[in-house]
Design a protein around this motif. Structure first.
Motif, PDB file in Angstrom:
ATOM      1  N   THR A 159       0.837  -1.207   0.000  1.00 13.65           N
ATOM      2  CA  THR A 159       0.000   0.000   0.000  1.00 13.65           C
ATOM      3  C   THR A 159       0.868   1.251   0.000  1.00 13.65           C
ATOM      4  O   THR A 159       0.632   2.201  -0.754  1.00 13.65           O
ATOM      5  CB  THR A 159      -0.928   0.000   1.225  1.00 13.65           C
ATOM      6  N   THR A 160       1.874   1.259   0.855  1.00 15.15           N
ATOM      7  CA  THR A 160       2.790   2.395   0.922  1.00 15.15           C
ATOM      8  C   THR A 160       3.517   2.579  -0.402  1.00 15.15           C
ATOM      9  O   THR A 160       3.674   3.703  -0.900  1.00 15.15           O
ATOM     10  CB  THR A 160       3.805   2.173   2.052  1.00 15.15           C
ATOM     11  N   ARG A 161       3.946   1.474  -0.980  1.00 16.05           N
ATOM     12  CA  ARG A 161       4.730   1.534  -2.218  1.00 16.05           C
ATOM     13  C   ARG A 161       3.901   2.125  -3.369  1.00 16.05           C
ATOM     14  O   ARG A 161       4.380   2.987  -4.114  1.00 16.05           O
ATOM     15  CB  ARG A 161       5.194   0.117  -2.567  1.00 16.05           C
ATOM     16  N   THR A 162       2.660   1.681  -3.528  1.00 20.35           N
ATOM     17  CA  THR A 162       1.864   2.184  -4.648  1.00 20.35           C
ATOM     18  C   THR A 162       1.438   3.629  -4.415  1.00 20.35           C
ATOM     19  O   THR A 162       1.341   4.415  -5.365  1.00 20.35           O
ATOM     20  CB  THR A 162       0.665   1.269  -4.918  1.00 20.35           C
ATOM     21  N   ALA A 163       1.207   4.016  -3.152  1.00 16.46           N
ATOM     22  CA  ALA A 163       0.861   5.409  -2.875  1.00 16.46           C
ATOM     23  C   ALA A 163       2.012   6.329  -3.259  1.00 16.46           C
ATOM     24  O   ALA A 163       1.809   7.377  -3.895  1.00 16.46           O
ATOM     25  CB  ALA A 163       0.516   5.569  -1.399  1.00 16.46           C
ATOM     26  N   LEU A 164       3.222   5.950  -2.885  1.00 14.33           N
ATOM     27  CA  LEU A 164       4.389   6.759  -3.236  1.00 14.33           C
ATOM     28  C   LEU A 164       4.585   6.788  -4.750  1.00 14.33           C
ATOM     29  O   LEU A 164       4.933   7.829  -5.332  1.00 14.33           O
ATOM     30  CB  LEU A 164       5.622   6.203  -2.535  1.00 14.33           C
ATOM     31  N   ASP A 165       4.328   5.668  -5.413  1.00 13.10           N
ATOM     32  CA  ASP A 165       4.439   5.601  -6.868  1.00 13.10           C
ATOM     33  C   ASP A 165       3.448   6.560  -7.537  1.00 13.10           C
ATOM     34  O   ASP A 165       3.796   7.262  -8.496  1.00 13.10           O
ATOM     35  CB  ASP A 165       4.172   4.163  -7.325  1.00 13.10           C
ATOM     36  N   LEU A 166       2.224   6.618  -7.023  1.00 14.28           N
ATOM     37  CA  LEU A 166       1.229   7.538  -7.574  1.00 14.28           C
ATOM     38  C   LEU A 166       1.669   8.986  -7.421  1.00 14.28           C
ATOM     39  O   LEU A 166       1.501   9.809  -8.331  1.00 14.28           O
ATOM     40  CB  LEU A 166      -0.114   7.324  -6.867  1.00 14.28           C
ATOM     41  N   VAL A 167       2.250   9.324  -6.269  1.00 15.37           N
ATOM     42  CA  VAL A 167       2.674  10.704  -6.032  1.00 15.37           C
ATOM     43  C   VAL A 167       3.897  11.059  -6.868  1.00 15.37           C
ATOM     44  O   VAL A 167       3.945  12.108  -7.534  1.00 15.37           O
ATOM     45  CB  VAL A 167       2.936  10.914  -4.529  1.00 15.37           C
ATOM     46  N   LEU A 168       4.906  10.199  -6.862  1.00 14.68           N
ATOM     47  CA  LEU A 168       6.146  10.538  -7.560  1.00 14.68           C
ATOM     48  C   LEU A 168       5.985  10.541  -9.066  1.00 14.68           C
ATOM     49  O   LEU A 168       6.739  11.221  -9.773  1.00 14.68           O
ATOM     50  CB  LEU A 168       7.255   9.563  -7.145  1.00 14.68           C
ATOM     51  N   ASN A 169       4.997   9.811  -9.585  1.00 20.29           N
ATOM     52  CA  ASN A 169       4.707   9.847 -11.015  1.00 20.29           C
ATOM     53  C   ASN A 169       3.677  10.907 -11.386  1.00 20.29           C
ATOM     54  O   ASN A 169       3.237  10.975 -12.537  1.00 20.29           O
ATOM     55  CB  ASN A 169       4.249   8.471 -11.493  1.00 20.29           C
ATOM     56  N   GLY A 170       3.271  11.715 -10.413  1.00 21.06           N
ATOM     57  CA  GLY A 170       2.416  12.862 -10.691  1.00 21.06           C
ATOM     58  C   GLY A 170       0.947  12.573 -10.862  1.00 21.06           C
ATOM     59  O   GLY A 170       0.179  13.483 -11.220  1.00 21.06           O
ATOM     60  N   LEU A 184       2.499   4.959   5.372  1.00 23.85           N
ATOM     61  CA  LEU A 184       2.623   6.290   4.776  1.00 23.85           C
ATOM     62  C   LEU A 184       2.511   7.420   5.796  1.00 23.85           C
ATOM     63  O   LEU A 184       3.369   8.318   5.815  1.00 23.85           O
ATOM     64  CB  LEU A 184       1.581   6.461   3.666  1.00 23.85           C
ATOM     65  N   PRO A 185       1.489   7.431   6.686  1.00 25.19           N
ATOM     66  CA  PRO A 185       1.426   8.554   7.637  1.00 25.19           C
ATOM     67  C   PRO A 185       2.661   8.654   8.515  1.00 25.19           C
ATOM     68  O   PRO A 185       3.123   9.753   8.836  1.00 25.19           O
ATOM     69  CB  PRO A 185       0.173   8.234   8.465  1.00 25.19           C
ATOM     70  N   LEU A 202       0.765  13.786  -1.031  1.00 25.73           N
ATOM     71  CA  LEU A 202       0.562  12.669  -0.103  1.00 25.73           C
ATOM     72  C   LEU A 202      -0.683  12.879   0.750  1.00 25.73           C
ATOM     73  O   LEU A 202      -1.395  11.929   1.084  1.00 25.73           O
ATOM     74  CB  LEU A 202       1.783  12.508   0.797  1.00 25.73           C
ATOM     75  N   LYS A 203      -0.972  14.126   1.077  1.00 25.70           N
ATOM     76  CA  LYS A 203      -2.137  14.417   1.917  1.00 25.70           C
ATOM     77  C   LYS A 203      -3.449  14.390   1.142  1.00 25.70           C
ATOM     78  O   LYS A 203      -4.522  14.528   1.741  1.00 25.70           O
ATOM     79  CB  LYS A 203      -1.945  15.779   2.608  1.00 25.70           C
ATOM     80  N   GLY A 220     -11.418  15.205   7.394  1.00 28.24           N
ATOM     81  CA  GLY A 220     -12.383  14.563   6.504  1.00 28.24           C
ATOM     82  C   GLY A 220     -11.832  13.399   5.719  1.00 28.24           C
ATOM     83  O   GLY A 220     -12.571  12.799   4.925  1.00 28.24           O
ATOM     84  N   HIS A 221     -10.576  13.029   5.919  1.00 30.60           N
ATOM     85  CA  HIS A 221      -9.945  12.014   5.077  1.00 30.60           C
ATOM     86  C   HIS A 221      -9.756  10.667   5.767  1.00 30.60           C
ATOM     87  O   HIS A 221      -9.092   9.790   5.211  1.00 30.60           O
ATOM     88  CB  HIS A 221      -8.599  12.520   4.570  1.00 30.60           C
TER      89      HIS A 221
END
Length: 324
Positions: A179-190, A209-210, A237-238, A263-264
């Motif tokens: 989960t952490t890996r794909t979240a970071l991938d989504l952010v770093l790839n824009g 991630l948090p 990330l937020k 709210g998240h």
């Protein structure tokens, strides 16, 4: 205390055809057995755990088990089964539609069918598909369409492309990591920056991630993209939403609440893959945490999910439930 029942955004469905497809291939969920499931069993659990509505999804390994053609057929069958469950009890169930990634064209077709014809409440994506993470540039057309539709996307972890620790099923450690890996991938790839209309829910409190977000933000601006400063990365990330499944512990819950935007944070159970005893344990910590802001616990239980799922908004669709 009595209050409107929770909305559970991380609750699983086990369609018989999907379970049979896994069994025929000798598969399970990362070394975790596939449990029995029925609508009546789910409702009984929800009544005991103070849950009014469960938004159902198929867990890992998803629907792309081997070839593209088989994945298209299985995704359609899974989604139609889920839609029938919701049709019979729209007060108690919603559902996230599965899509047959990495076949992007088929995924786009299934998104259209699931959202327009079956009226799914959103889409579930596995954190990786045969080793390809969600920020993969080839998946860009899918994200563009999900953004155009302002879709709520639930990201569920899958086994990462590496061997499991000996004797350790993937849900114990690897799912949190992936989960952490794909979240970071989504952010770093824009992806999170380019598609602001997609609401992405990360399972299990976002993995770690948090806890590590400021580390990621600081190092990414140095080692990955010098054009983006710490605040840019942290802002992306937020953007994520987080469910509380297997996360509302004395150490993890404070970290999640300290990081997540207002709210998240959304209630999640992970039933039936997480046993009901786990739900009781984490619910106790959710209910007794002493440092909530005014109204925050009610927002986690229900209000934040109502904002993502308009058809569930307003007064509880079932009677108030005792959630002591």
């Amino acid at each position: 205390m009595d209050r409107p029942g929770r909305i559970d955004v991380h609750q699983h469905i086990v369609p018989p055809l999907w379970a049979g497809a896994l069994a025929a291939r000798g598969l399970d969920s990362g070394g975790w057995p596939i449990p029995d499931w029925s609508p009546s069993g789910a409702i009984a659990m929800m009544d005991q755990q103070g849950i009014a509505t469960g938004v159902l999804s198929v867990t890992a390994p998803g629907v792309h088990l081997d070839g593209d053609a088989e994945a298209r057929t299985l995704a359609r069958a899974v989604n139609e089964y889920g839609a029938e469950v919701v049709k019979d009890r729209p007060d108690r169930f919603g559902h996230f539609a599965s899509v047959p990634l990495p076949d992007v064209d088929a995924a786009l077709a299934e998104v259209a069918y699931a959202l327009d014809t079956l009226h799914a409440d959103g889409v579930v994506l596995m954190s990786n598909v045969h080793g390809r993470y969600l920020g993969d540039p080839d998946f860009e057309p899918l994200w563009a369409e999900l953004d155009r539709r302002q879709t709520t996307v639930f990201v569920h972890p899958a086994q990462p492309p590496m061997p499991r620790l000996p004797g350790t099923p993937a849900p114990l450690a690897d799912y949190v990591f992936d989960t952490t890996r794909t979240a970071l991938d989504l952010v770093l790839n824009g992806v999170m920056r380019r598609y602001p209309n997609v609401r992405v829910i990360l399972s299990h409190g976002g993995g770690f991630l948090p806890y590590a977000a400021y580390r990621f933000a600081g190092l990414a601006s140095i080692a990955v993209d010098p054009e983006r400063n710490d605040e840019d990365v942290l802002r992306d990330l937020k953007r994520f939403f987080f469910d509380t499944a297997l996360t509302a512990s004395p150490s993890a819950l404070p970290a999640l609440l300290a990081f997540a935007e207002p709210g998240h944070v959304l209630y999640g159970s992970d039933w039936p893959f997480a046993p009901q005893e786990a739900g009781t344990y984490y619910n106790h910590h959710l209910e007794t945490y002493p440092h909530y802001a005014p109204g925050q616990v009610e927002a986690i239980d229900r209000g934040n999910a109502e904002a993502l799922f308009p058809r569930l908004a307003g007064p509880s669709l079932s009677a108030a439930v005792d959630v002591r």
